[in-house]
Design an enzyme around this catalytic site. Structure first.
Site, PDB file in Angstrom:
ATOM      1  N   GLU A   1       0.851  -1.191   0.000  1.00 42.30           N
ATOM      2  CA  GLU A   1       0.000   0.000   0.000  1.00 42.30           C
ATOM      3  C   GLU A   1       0.878   1.230   0.000  1.00 42.30           C
ATOM      4  O   GLU A   1       1.737   1.375   0.872  1.00 42.30           O
ATOM      5  CB  GLU A   1      -0.910   0.003   1.224  1.00 42.30           C
ATOM      6  CG  GLU A   1      -1.813   1.215   1.321  1.00 42.30           C
ATOM      7  CD  GLU A   1      -2.740   1.376   0.112  1.00 42.30           C
ATOM      8  OE1 GLU A   1      -2.583   2.382  -0.603  1.00 42.30           O
ATOM      9  OE2 GLU A   1      -3.592   0.516  -0.112  1.00 42.30           O
TER      10      GLU A   1
ATOM     11  N   GLY B   1       2.669  -2.309  -5.693  1.00 39.92           N
ATOM     12  CA  GLY B   1       2.184  -3.683  -5.730  1.00 39.92           C
ATOM     13  C   GLY B   1       2.560  -4.423  -7.000  1.00 39.92           C
ATOM     14  O   GLY B   1       2.829  -5.627  -6.965  1.00 39.92           O
TER      15      GLY B   1
ATOM     16  N   ASP C   1      -6.067  -4.657  -6.382  1.00 36.34           N
ATOM     17  CA  ASP C   1      -7.117  -3.664  -6.188  1.00 36.34           C
ATOM     18  C   ASP C   1      -6.583  -2.290  -6.613  1.00 36.34           C
ATOM     19  O   ASP C   1      -6.298  -1.451  -5.781  1.00 36.34           O
ATOM     20  CB  ASP C   1      -7.528  -3.667  -4.714  1.00 36.34           C
ATOM     21  CG  ASP C   1      -8.581  -2.623  -4.392  1.00 36.34           C
ATOM     22  OD1 ASP C   1      -9.282  -2.176  -5.305  1.00 36.34           O
ATOM     23  OD2 ASP C   1      -8.678  -2.251  -3.205  1.00 36.34           O
TER      24      ASP C   1
END
Length: 191
Positions: A31, A57, A77
């Protein structure tokens, strides 16, 4: 997620990933958003088999595949805030499938907003990926934000498909009535 994104979060008393993390499992979270990174770090601080990194990521996906375990799940995501996000996603998946074709991948995408999800799905199919289940949920009365969204599940475990379709049916009744939902094979197993 690979890029920072401003949004509000609600702290759960016992987040689901914490409850599902058995001692033999490893969890790696990436993150970049400082506030989200700090929350994840606090949530998983007492779990020696969980790491929270303030890293891109996509770069970690490339570096960590194939994993030492024979099975793994990568949940991707993206924030989809940068113009090149769909391209970065497709490039990362192409590399991931070459390195770890039998892995399970879950990819979230919005059905509304700036992202052309139709083009994203066409680019995904051009990768010639393994079997891929598509789940989409679009409430009739759209609220602000990415309410209508989809999830691609590459190599879904057979035992999970029934639970996934039941969950989508429930969410459709609870959140999307009279909206729409979809559950189908974007990439069938027997192509």
């Amino acid at each position: 997620s690979p890029v920072p994104r401003p949004h509000s979060h609600h702290q759960l008393p016992h987040p689901l990933p914490v409850r599902l993390l058995a001692p033999q499992h490893r969890l790696l979270l990436c993150e970049l958003h400082p506030r989200d990174h700090a929350r994840l770090t606090r949530t998983f601080s007492r779990h020696s088999n969980a790491r929270v990194l303030c890293e891109d990521g996509y770069a970690r996906l490339k570096a960590d595949l194939p994993p030492s375990e024979s099975r793994a799940l990568a949940f991707i995501d993206p924030a989809y805030e940068l113009r090149d996000e769909p391209t970065r996603l497709i490039e990362a998946l192409a590399a991931a499938f070459q390195r770890f074709a039998h892995g399970v991948y879950m990819i979230w995408y919005p059905l509304t907003g700036k992202v052309d999800h139709g083009r994203l799905l066409r680019e995904f199919v051009r990768l010639d990926p393994p079997k891929t289940l598509r789940l989409e949920l679009q409430p009739h009365a759209l609220a602000a934000g990415a309410v209508a969204s989809g999830l691609l599940i590459v190599n879904p475990p057979f035992a999970a498909i029934t639970s996934l379709t039941a969950a989508l049916d429930y969410l459709t009744r609870a959140l999307a009535t009279p909206g729409a939902s979809k559950c189908d094979w974007l990439v069938p197993e027997d192509r």
